[in-house]
Design a protein around this motif. Structure first.
Motif, short mmCIF file in Angstrom:
data_model
loop_
_atom_site.label_atom_id
_atom_site.label_comp_id
_atom_site.label_asym_id
_atom_site.label_seq_id
_atom_site.Cartn_x
_atom_site.Cartn_y
_atom_site.Cartn_z
N ALA A 19 0.83 -1.20 0.00
CA ALA A 19 0.00 0.00 0.00
C ALA A 19 0.86 1.26 0.00
CB ALA A 19 -0.93 -0.01 1.21
N GLY A 20 1.97 1.21 0.74
CA GLY A 20 2.89 2.35 0.76
C GLY A 20 3.53 2.59 -0.60
N ALA A 21 3.87 1.49 -1.31
CA ALA A 21 4.43 1.63 -2.65
C ALA A 21 3.40 2.24 -3.60
CB ALA A 21 4.88 0.27 -3.16
N ALA A 22 2.14 1.81 -3.47
CA ALA A 22 1.08 2.37 -4.32
C ALA A 22 0.87 3.85 -4.02
CB ALA A 22 -0.22 1.59 -4.09
N ALA A 23 0.90 4.19 -2.73
CA ALA A 23 0.76 5.60 -2.36
C ALA A 23 1.95 6.42 -2.88
CB ALA A 23 0.66 5.73 -0.84
N GLY A 24 3.15 5.81 -2.83
CA GLY A 24 4.33 6.48 -3.36
C GLY A 24 4.19 6.76 -4.86
N TYR A 25 3.61 5.81 -5.58
CA TYR A 25 3.37 6.04 -7.01
C TYR A 25 2.38 7.17 -7.22
CZ TYR A 25 2.31 5.28 -11.90
OH TYR A 25 2.15 5.47 -13.26
N GLY A 26 1.36 7.22 -6.36
CA GLY A 26 0.39 8.31 -6.46
C GLY A 26 1.04 9.67 -6.24
N VAL A 27 1.95 9.74 -5.26
CA VAL A 27 2.68 10.99 -5.03
C VAL A 27 3.54 11.33 -6.24
CG1 VAL A 27 4.44 12.10 -3.60
CG2 VAL A 27 2.66 10.70 -2.53
N HIS A 28 4.20 10.32 -6.80
CA HIS A 28 5.02 10.53 -7.99
C HIS A 28 4.18 11.03 -9.16
CE1 HIS A 28 7.72 9.83 -11.34
NE2 HIS A 28 6.91 8.90 -11.81
N ALA A 29 2.96 10.49 -9.31
CA ALA A 29 2.09 10.93 -10.41
C ALA A 29 1.68 12.39 -10.24
CB ALA A 29 0.85 10.03 -10.46
N LEU A 30 1.48 12.81 -8.98
CA LEU A 30 1.12 14.20 -8.72
C LEU A 30 2.33 15.13 -8.83
CD1 LEU A 30 -1.27 13.72 -5.66
CD2 LEU A 30 -1.92 14.36 -8.00
N LEU A 31 3.51 14.61 -8.45
CA LEU A 31 4.75 15.39 -8.48
C LEU A 31 5.78 14.61 -9.29
CD1 LEU A 31 4.87 16.28 -4.67
CD2 LEU A 31 4.10 17.78 -6.53
N PRO A 32 5.73 14.68 -10.62
CA PRO A 32 6.61 13.86 -11.47
C PRO A 32 8.10 14.05 -11.18
CG PRO A 32 4.87 14.86 -12.77
CD PRO A 32 4.80 15.49 -11.41
N GLY A 33 8.47 15.20 -10.65
CA GLY A 33 9.88 15.43 -10.34
C GLY A 33 10.38 14.63 -9.15
N LEU A 34 9.46 14.04 -8.38
CA LEU A 34 9.82 13.23 -7.22
C LEU A 34 9.76 11.76 -7.63
CD1 LEU A 34 10.48 13.27 -4.15
CD2 LEU A 34 8.03 13.02 -3.73
N PRO A 35 10.89 11.07 -7.71
CA PRO A 35 10.89 9.66 -8.14
C PRO A 35 10.01 8.78 -7.26
CG PRO A 35 13.13 10.55 -8.14
CD PRO A 35 12.26 11.57 -7.46
N TRP A 36 9.45 7.74 -7.87
CA TRP A 36 8.57 6.81 -7.17
C TRP A 36 9.25 6.21 -5.94
CZ3 TRP A 36 6.34 1.80 -9.91
CH2 TRP A 36 5.47 1.15 -9.03
N LEU A 37 10.49 5.77 -6.09
CA LEU A 37 11.18 5.12 -4.99
C LEU A 37 11.43 6.09 -3.84
CD1 LEU A 37 13.78 2.84 -6.81
CD2 LEU A 37 11.38 2.44 -6.30
N THR A 38 11.79 7.32 -4.19
CA THR A 38 12.03 8.34 -3.16
C THR A 38 10.75 8.64 -2.40
OG1 THR A 38 13.78 9.33 -4.50
CG2 THR A 38 12.85 10.68 -2.75
N ALA A 39 9.64 8.79 -3.13
CA ALA A 39 8.36 9.07 -2.49
C ALA A 39 7.96 7.94 -1.54
CB ALA A 39 7.28 9.26 -3.55
N SER A 40 8.21 6.70 -1.94
CA SER A 40 7.86 5.54 -1.10
C SER A 40 8.69 5.53 0.18
CB SER A 40 8.06 4.24 -1.88
OG SER A 40 7.24 4.20 -3.03
N LEU A 41 9.98 5.82 0.07
CA LEU A 41 10.83 5.87 1.26
C LEU A 41 10.36 6.97 2.21
CD1 LEU A 41 13.38 4.99 2.82
CD2 LEU A 41 14.64 6.71 1.51
N ILE A 42 10.05 8.13 1.67
CA ILE A 42 9.61 9.26 2.50
C ILE A 42 8.32 8.90 3.23
CG2 ILE A 42 8.72 11.62 2.43
CD1 ILE A 42 10.69 12.15 0.14
N LEU A 43 7.37 8.27 2.51
CA LEU A 43 6.11 7.87 3.14
C LEU A 43 6.36 6.85 4.25
CD1 LEU A 43 3.71 7.58 0.07
CD2 LEU A 43 3.74 9.36 1.83
N GLY A 44 7.32 5.95 4.02
CA GLY A 44 7.66 4.97 5.06
C GLY A 44 8.22 5.64 6.30
N VAL A 45 9.12 6.60 6.10
CA VAL A 45 9.70 7.33 7.23
C VAL A 45 8.62 8.08 8.00
CG1 VAL A 45 11.27 9.19 7.90
CG2 VAL A 45 11.98 7.52 6.17
#
Length: 334
Positions: A19-45
């Protein structure tokens, strides 16, 4: 009933990581400059920082988060091999290939020395060196498995790789104009210096298709160094364990997931795979690594990172600047 429940104890944590990975992809889709993997790590933290959630993270969710941060990470590394074609790498020419191999070796040693100079603890210097010199998060995870490193030692290098790799997306395009690099030179520089494959793509695409093409090939040549470097680390770990209480659980010289990685490389190189298969593999690899990073992020405790935070930030910054300089010199020489 209890045995079945025990066997499935990993499900809640893995589901949360997914679910966190999916949410990270959603953040990446909204902010394309933020990589999917980075967004997922940030959400985990962020998840790990919520006091109300911590008891569950350290209780019922812990087995699954461990599966995500280790096994899913290794599966992602295996699938990463499908990005590499030996033919594309050979097209660079032997001079370029040997110079890239030398760059990886020199970058590894220098980053390790810098991390030791900043007094990073445990296996952090080796893991930071692997992440900065080879292929970011994937290299940190692979080297951690080979060294038997704990989650605390793994978390700080992954954070540094993510931080400085993300900064590269903004900093390198700005420096390119000041340095007068053409698109091919810029792509070579990005591929030789930026950490994760996703960060390379995000950075190089700012200069067009030609820069992106050369950046990916150069980067994947660095990725190919993952197998021998991990094998060397495994051999050293086995020697260190000889004669100790842990000798019976020494790691394999070449871990199984690295064998899988090499098989995937050979499959991509010698079997004509349909584009749809490669596209699915690309998405799967990103999803596996995103879930793993969420799991790692959720397991981090910022109060522990703060203890070595300034030292780790300093070591990462110095190593990043050194590698950027070495890679730029390589561009001018070749």
């Amino acid at each position: 009933m209890s045995v079945s429940a025990g066997r499935l104890s990993w499900l809640p944590g893995v589901a949360l990581a997914g679910a966190g990975a999916a949410a990270g992809y959603g953040v990446h889709a909204l902010l394309p400059g933020l990589p999917w993997l980075t967004a997922s790590l940030i959400l985990g933290v962020i998840t790990g920082c919520i006091p109300a959630v911590r008891p569950s993270l350290e209780g019922v969710l812990r087995p699954g988060l461990a599966v995500a941060s280790r096994r899913l990470l290794r599966l992602g590394i295996v699938v990463l091999g499908l990005k590499l074609s030996l033919g594309d790498i050979a097209a660079l020419g032997w001079v370029a290939i040997l110079s890239i191999v030398a760059l990886v070796g020199v970058s590894f040693v220098l980053t390790w020395l810098i991390a030791r100079l900043f007094r990073l603890e445990g296996d952090q210097p080796v893991l930071l060196a692997a992440g900065f010199s080879i292929c970011g998060v994937s290299a940190v995870g692979a080297m951690a498995a080979a060294r038997g490193a704990d989650d605390r030692d793994t978390g700080t290098p992954i954070t540094m790789v993510t931080l400085y790799g993300t900064l590269a997306i903004v900093v390198l395009p700005a420096l390119s104009g000041l340095l007068g690099l053409d698109s091919r030179q810029f792509g070579h520089w990005v591929g030789a210096s930026v950490h994760d494959v996703g960060q390379v793509v995000a950075t190089a695409q700012t200069a067009g298709a030609a820069a992106l093409a050369i950046a990916v090939v150069v980067k994947l040549t660095r990725v190919l160094m993952l197998a021998p470097m991990v094998a060397i680390a495994s051999i050293q770990t086995r020697r260190r364990a000889t004669g100790s209480a842990s000798a019976s659980v020494r790691p394999a010289i070449v871990p199984l997931f690295i064998v899988g990685f090499l098989v995937a490389v050979l499959l991509r190189s010698f079997v004509p795979l349909p584009d749809v298969v490669l596209s699915i593999a690309d998405i799967l690899q990103s999803a596996l690594l995103a879930a793993a990073l969420f799991g790692i992020g959720a397991s981090l405790r910022l109060e522990q990172l703060v203890r070595s935070g300034l030292r780790a930030l300093g070591a990462g910054l110095v190593a990043w600047v050194v590698i950027l300089g070495l890679a730029l010199g390589l561009v001018y020489l070749t």
